[in-house]
Design an enzyme around this catalytic site. Structure first.
Site, PDB file in Angstrom:
ATOM      1  N   GLY A 380       0.833  -1.199   0.000  1.00 54.21           N
ATOM      2  CA  GLY A 380       0.000   0.000   0.000  1.00 54.21           C
ATOM      3  C   GLY A 380       0.864   1.243   0.000  1.00 54.21           C
ATOM      4  O   GLY A 380       2.085   1.174   0.137  1.00 54.21           O
ATOM      5  N   GLY A 383       0.669   7.762   3.984  1.00 55.92           N
ATOM      6  CA  GLY A 383       0.994   9.182   3.994  1.00 55.92           C
ATOM      7  C   GLY A 383       2.487   9.429   3.921  1.00 55.92           C
ATOM      8  O   GLY A 383       2.939  10.460   3.456  1.00 55.92           O
ATOM      9  N   PHE A 384       3.284   8.469   4.374  1.00 56.93           N
ATOM     10  CA  PHE A 384       4.711   8.727   4.445  1.00 56.93           C
ATOM     11  C   PHE A 384       5.510   8.026   3.367  1.00 56.93           C
ATOM     12  O   PHE A 384       6.672   8.302   3.167  1.00 56.93           O
ATOM     13  CB  PHE A 384       5.249   8.310   5.806  1.00 56.93           C
ATOM     14  N   GLY A 385       4.921   7.088   2.697  1.00 55.74           N
ATOM     15  CA  GLY A 385       5.669   6.405   1.660  1.00 55.74           C
ATOM     16  C   GLY A 385       5.062   5.047   1.368  1.00 55.74           C
ATOM     17  O   GLY A 385       4.006   4.687   1.882  1.00 55.74           O
ATOM     18  N   VAL A 387       4.709   0.928   1.199  1.00 61.64           N
ATOM     19  CA  VAL A 387       4.962  -0.185   2.110  1.00 61.64           C
ATOM     20  C   VAL A 387       5.038  -1.479   1.303  1.00 61.64           C
ATOM     21  O   VAL A 387       4.167  -1.748   0.480  1.00 61.64           O
ATOM     22  CB  VAL A 387       3.835  -0.307   3.157  1.00 61.64           C
ATOM     23  N   LYS A 402       8.581  -0.068   5.185  1.00 61.81           N
ATOM     24  CA  LYS A 402       8.063   1.238   4.763  1.00 61.81           C
ATOM     25  C   LYS A 402       9.235   2.094   4.287  1.00 61.81           C
ATOM     26  O   LYS A 402      10.212   2.264   5.005  1.00 61.81           O
ATOM     27  CB  LYS A 402       7.357   1.887   5.955  1.00 61.81           C
ATOM     28  N   ASP A 499      -3.279   9.832  14.825  1.00 63.13           N
ATOM     29  CA  ASP A 499      -3.910   9.467  13.558  1.00 63.13           C
ATOM     30  C   ASP A 499      -4.594   8.110  13.687  1.00 63.13           C
ATOM     31  O   ASP A 499      -4.321   7.192  12.918  1.00 63.13           O
ATOM     32  CB  ASP A 499      -2.878   9.488  12.426  1.00 63.13           C
TER      33      ASP A 499
END
Ligand SMILES: *[C@@H]1O[C@H](CO)[C@@H](O)[C@H](O)[C@H]1NC(C)=O
Ligand SMILES: *[C@@H]1O[C@H](CO)[C@@H](O)[C@H](O)[C@H]1NC(C)=O
Ligand SMILES: *[C@@H]1O[C@H](CO)[C@@H](O)[C@H](O)[C@H]1NC(C)=O
Ligand SMILES: *[C@@H]1O[C@H](CO)[C@@H](O)[C@H](O)[C@H]1NC(C)=O
Ligand SMILES: *[C@@H]1O[C@H](CO)[C@@H](O)[C@H](O)[C@H]1NC(C)=O
Ligand SMILES: *[C@@H]1O[C@H](CO)[C@@H](O)[C@H](O)[C@H]1NC(C)=O
Length: 673
Positions: A380, A383-385, A387, A402, A499
């Protein structure tokens, strides 16, 4: 003075002066200088406004007044902020502009065009934005960083005495200024509450539609700002550098600038960063009064770093066509391949990393584990990069990797510190961080692999054949509650998750819910004032006070947790988009409770197969937690007690979201009731 009448700056200090260079030599050849000088003076007097025209294709040799983090890089880029957190930078054209007609005081038409680029440090996370500014001074004294874009501060924002016109390219959603989203273009008069704004997009004539544009893609984009004094219309147009000027502007507003523009004004740029590292670049700029700004020579603009690795190869290949050349090329390719492989595997190791005892994986190991980060292994994009799924070559343990890109040492150090402390968080309902790896430009986090993926897929993905049963849902809710309680109260420091949402809850082989991504959100505001950090979280889960104060607390986590459990019971997203207008899940459940039909909200896919008492209890806990009044929400410990039946549920009034529910100091009363 004269030979400034039309100055074009090129990349290479090359200054061409068009009108005067032609005239002055002729003039010197003639013996009678004085009358000619007079003629010239008269001529320039008539075309006096031409003095205000300029074109910069790259900023080497430019006449800019810089402050804050602003600087001109050796290749001619104007860099307004240099990847430093909470920083601002200004660059103004040194020469003041006379934007008013001396005889009738009307604001003159003007036109300007610039190319800019905003490459963020981490993909899709940027702050705070860039603005073209007209201001009475070359500094903007007292201005603040962060959401103030280096333009204003909390006291002077909105004052008509500012006399500031700004066109903002805003990459952050600030509720306090009524921003429409985190990627918009706005016209600001004297304050940050835009008088007109639109999501960044450009008109395509063929399809007769606006196409979205990401301001923080790092790709250069061109912006045109044209003011016409005939109809007092200010047009703002934006497009990627590869597209021509769109035939329709993005913003077109009637604005009476006569009270904003003073007799002398300066034009320039302002940019600011917040808690994340973002560079703001301007590549070229032109300006004109009473006429169209000159088109920029796009092929001679300086290039933005970390882009375009490929282009240079093509002409080379054309050259190397002879046999010998091919041979050389092959050798070169081999060398390039080997060096690239080396570079790929090159890791960065620094002394400070030894302080942390977190396990560090080698890049090679992770490369092998994920079969070279193959697309097939992509689990997937968060938000950060991205995976990826992987299997460690030696132990055969399944992992999730990740990948986060970065290019700042400073940020990295703080980040790794963060990671290290998070890796000591151990709880059966938290996704375990096994370690990390680092190489130039990239950080890799290694997590325990969760074979059943994220919870939201089970709730919403219509392709999943199985629905979650009520007992599975209850187990997940309890699990997440206990993981969150651990973060809030049971570890040595208070950790605010920030979050919580269904997509951050992962399920292991036995369908146990585990919270993921904790701690990553602190990346947003390391080293900044907690008072002015940005709202981080996901729409629909953000507590009302968070948008006002910007402070994430354990109580804002509880709010999100409340929304989350309603989501799990109802099988609906927090913002119910199928309704129109969009209905917030909490309001909807609340409405059903008020009408005495609370069980109607449960997920239809459960087919009525549940314990009515349990469902009611969970829904009520959901309502308690998502109470808009922060003081009225229970703590996670109380939530746990409610779930375990160790605390009885307070009465929830039907006539509004009252405060008659638990707050820490009411806990004892609750226990008695
Ligand atoms: C960025 O600019 C500031 C001045 O505003 C300076 O102190 C800092 O060292 C610069 N940082 C980098 C990485 O160039
Ligand atoms: C200034 O205003 C006068 C009177 O309205 C007008 O005749 C003249 O053309 C204007 N000048 C410019 C440069 O627009
Ligand atoms: C805001 O800026 C103005 C000048 O524009 C300055 O006089 C004032 O002191 C600043 N206020 C704060 C709180 O920094
Ligand atoms: C463009 O962006 C707007 C605002 O963010 C959004 O509502 C819209 O759905 C987007 N359109 C497309 C085609 O992605
Ligand atoms: C524009 O504003 C000025 C000063 O506020 C006012 O005198 C003038 O009439 C306005 N012009 C129009 C067309 O509204
Ligand atoms: C644009 O720049 C390129 C490269 O510097 C140059 O070859 C070309 O002549 C320029 N074009 C114009 C119209 O000035």
């Amino acid at each position: 003075m004269l030979n400034r009448s039309r100055v074009t700056h090129h990349n290479m200090w090359q200054i061409t002066t068009e009108l005067p260079t032609k005239k002055i030599p002729i003039l010197l050849q003639m013996e009678v200088k004085l009358p000619f000088l007079l003629v010239i003076c008269l001529l320039t007097g008539i075309t006096g406004t031409k003095y205000d025209e300029f074109t910069y294709n790259g900023f080497n040799g430019s006449e800019l007044y810089l402050d804050g983090g602003a600087e001109i890089t050796p290749n001619g880029l104007l860099r307004l902020t240099n990847s430093t957190k909470n920083q601002q930078g200004h660059a103004f054209h040194k020469v003041p502009l006379h934007l008013k007609n001396a005889s009738d005081g009307n604001v003159l038409s003007f036109s300007t065009c610039f190319v800019c680029a905003v490459p963020p440090e981490y993909p899709d996370v940027a702050s705070d934005g860039l603005a073209l500014v007209l201001s009475p001074t070359r500094e903007l004294p007292g201005s603040l960083t962060n959401e103030y874009l280096g333009l204003f501060n909390s006291t002077n924002n909105g004052n008509s005495s500012n006399h500031v016109l700004a066109i903002e390219l805003d990459t952050i959603l600030n509720m306090e200024f009524g921003d429409i989203n985190n990627n918009h273009v706005g016209i600001d008069v004297n304050g940050l509450h835009s008088v007109d704004a639109a999501p960044a997009s450009y008109f395509i004539g063929k399809t007769w539609k606006f196409k979205n544009l990401s301001l923080i893609s790092g790709e250069p984009m061109q912006v045109w700002v044209d003011y016409s004094n005939l109809d007092r219309k200010l047009n703002v147009t934006i497009s990627p550098i590869s597209a021509p000027k769109p035939s329709r502007p993005l913003l077109s507003s009637f604005i009476n600038l006569s009270s904003v523009i003073l007799d002398t004004m300066y034009i320039g740029f302002s940019a600011s960063t917040g808690p994340t590292l973002t560079s703001h670049y301007v590549l070229g700029w032109s300006f004109n009064i009473n006429g169209q700004a000159a088109a920029l020579n796009l092929s001679s603009l300086p290039s933005v770093p970390f882009k375009t690795h490929r282009r240079k190869l093509t002409p080379l290949i054309i050259w190397l066509s002879s046999g010998v050349a091919v041979l050389i090329a092959i050798t070169a390719c081999c060398i390039a391949y080997i060096t690239r492989r080396k570079a790929r595997d090159a890791e960065v190791f620094e002394e400070w990393e030894l302080e942390h005892r977190t396990h560090r994986f080698s890049y090679k190991e992770l490369f092998k584990a994920t079969e070279g980060f193959r697309e097939e292994n992509l689990l997937g994009v968060g938000g950060f990069g991205k995976v990826y799924k992987g299997k460690l070559p030696t132990s055969k343990t399944e992992i999730a990797v990740k990948r986060i890109s970065h290019d700042s040492k400073q940020g990295m150090r703080e980040f790794v510190g963060e990671i290290a402390s998070n890796s000591q968080l151990r709880h059966r309902n938290l996704v375990e961080l096994l370690g990390y790896s680092r190489r130039k430009g990239e950080l890799l986090l290694v997590y325990d692999f969760m074979s059943n993926g994220s919870l939201d897929k089970f709730l919403y993905d219509t392709n999943k054949p199985t629905t979650l049963s009520w007992s599975q849902r209850l187990k997940i809710i309890r699990g997440v509650a206990s993981g969150l309680l651990y973060l809030h109260e049971e570890w040595e420091q208070i950790v605010v998750h920030r979050d919580i949402k269904a997509s951050n809850v992962l399920l292991d082989g036995e369908m146990n819910g585990k919270l993921g991504d904790f701690g990553l959100s602190t990346l947003y505001d390391h080293g900044s004032d907690p008072q002015i950090t940005h709202v981080v979280g996901t729409f629909g889960y953000i507590a009302p006070e968070l948008t006002k104060t910007g402070r994430a607390t354990t109580s804002t986590d509880v709010f999100a947790f409340g929304v989350f459990i309603l989501e799990v019971v109802c099988g609906r997203r927090p913002i119910m988009q199928q309704e129109s207008p969009d209905v917030h899940l909490v309001d909807w459940v609340w409405g059903s409770w008020r009408n005495g039909v609370i069980l109607e909200v449960t997920d239809a896919r459960l087919g009525g197969d549940y314990d009515v008492g349990e469902v009611e209890l969970i829904l009520k806990i959901g309502l308690l937690c998502s109470n808009p009044v922060c003081a009225a929400r229970p703590t996670m410990r109380q939530v746990m007690q409610l779930l375990d039946g160790d605390l009885s549920l307070p009465e929830i009034p039907k006539d509004g979201m009252g405060i008659a529910v638990s707050s820490p100091n009411h806990a004892e009363e609750l226990e008695e009731s």
